[in-house]
Design an enzyme around this catalytic site. Structure first.
Site, PDB file in Angstrom:
ATOM      1  N   ASN A  90       0.871  -1.166   0.000  1.00 23.14           N
ATOM      2  CA  ASN A  90       0.000   0.000   0.000  1.00 23.14           C
ATOM      3  C   ASN A  90       0.913   1.222   0.000  1.00 23.14           C
ATOM      4  O   ASN A  90       1.538   1.537   1.011  1.00 23.14           O
ATOM      5  CB  ASN A  90      -0.898   0.011   1.242  1.00 23.14           C
ATOM      6  CG  ASN A  90      -1.758   1.251   1.327  1.00 23.14           C
ATOM      7  OD1 ASN A  90      -1.626   2.177   0.551  1.00 23.14           O
ATOM      8  ND2 ASN A  90      -2.644   1.270   2.299  1.00 23.14           N
TER       9      ASN A  90
ATOM     10  N   ARG B  19       0.480   4.218   0.311  1.00 17.82           N
ATOM     11  CA  ARG B  19       0.141   5.285   1.260  1.00 17.82           C
ATOM     12  C   ARG B  19       0.599   4.965   2.681  1.00 17.82           C
ATOM     13  O   ARG B  19       0.500   5.804   3.567  1.00 17.82           O
ATOM     14  CB  ARG B  19      -1.366   5.546   1.234  1.00 17.82           C
ATOM     15  CG  ARG B  19      -1.818   5.999  -0.160  1.00 17.82           C
ATOM     16  CD  ARG B  19      -3.271   6.303  -0.204  1.00 17.82           C
ATOM     17  NE  ARG B  19      -3.465   7.630   0.382  1.00 17.82           N
ATOM     18  CZ  ARG B  19      -4.641   8.152   0.653  1.00 17.82           C
ATOM     19  NH1 ARG B  19      -5.743   7.482   0.396  1.00 17.82           N
ATOM     20  NH2 ARG B  19      -4.740   9.351   1.173  1.00 17.82           N
ATOM     21  N   CYS B  20       1.097   3.747   2.882  1.00 22.86           N
ATOM     22  CA  CYS B  20       1.513   3.290   4.220  1.00 22.86           C
ATOM     23  C   CYS B  20       3.032   3.413   4.351  1.00 22.86           C
ATOM     24  O   CYS B  20       3.776   2.859   3.551  1.00 22.86           O
ATOM     25  CB  CYS B  20       1.080   1.842   4.407  1.00 22.86           C
ATOM     26  SG  CYS B  20       1.741   1.069   5.896  1.00 22.86           S
ATOM     27  N   SER B  21       3.483   4.130   5.371  1.00 20.85           N
ATOM     28  CA  SER B  21       4.926   4.327   5.550  1.00 20.85           C
ATOM     29  C   SER B  21       5.651   3.009   5.795  1.00 20.85           C
ATOM     30  O   SER B  21       6.754   2.805   5.287  1.00 20.85           O
ATOM     31  CB  SER B  21       5.199   5.308   6.691  1.00 20.85           C
ATOM     32  OG  SER B  21       4.743   4.795   7.920  1.00 20.85           O
TER      33      SER B  21
END
Length: 113
Positions: free
Chosen positions: A7, A9-11
């Site tokens: 994902n 958007r996930c750090s």
């Protein structure tokens, strides 16, 4: 080949991908929010992780808290919830051959190399 269920958007997922890219090995990036995982694929991932479905759920996600938290769900119902709401799936999932890990922290990637 190494697969990462990613994902962007996930750090933590981005960190895992960066770690994989340093290995100079072929990587298949699966953006599972854009290309949903099938039930069979999710069951296969669970088997490779040696996890029960509930162990793969992100229990702090609002969707989980609002719709599922207080229900007594079967494993099949939990799998169906993750298929319907892929944000519930813990990430990043790294797979190599028949082994899988959740790369949190990214150093866990070494466990399957």
């Amino acid at each position: 080949m190494i697969k990462i269920y990613h994902n962007p958007r996930c750090s933590k997922s981005r960190e895992g991908l960066l770690e994989l890219e340093t290995l100079n090995q072929p990587i298949e990036i699966i953006k599972y929010l854009d290309n949903p995982i099938s039930k069979e694929e999710l069951q296969d991932i669970l088997k490779k992780l040696n996890y029960k479905p509930i162990e793969l759920v992100r229990k702090n996600e609002p969707i989980w808290k609002e719709q599922y938290k207080d229900l007594k769900l079967s494993d099949d119902a939990i799998i169906n919830a993750m298929i319907e709401h892929p944000k519930l799936i813990e990430r990043p999932i790294i797979i190599k051959n028949n082994k899988a890990i959740i790369a949190r922290p990214k150093e866990k990637i070494k466990e399957i190399l």
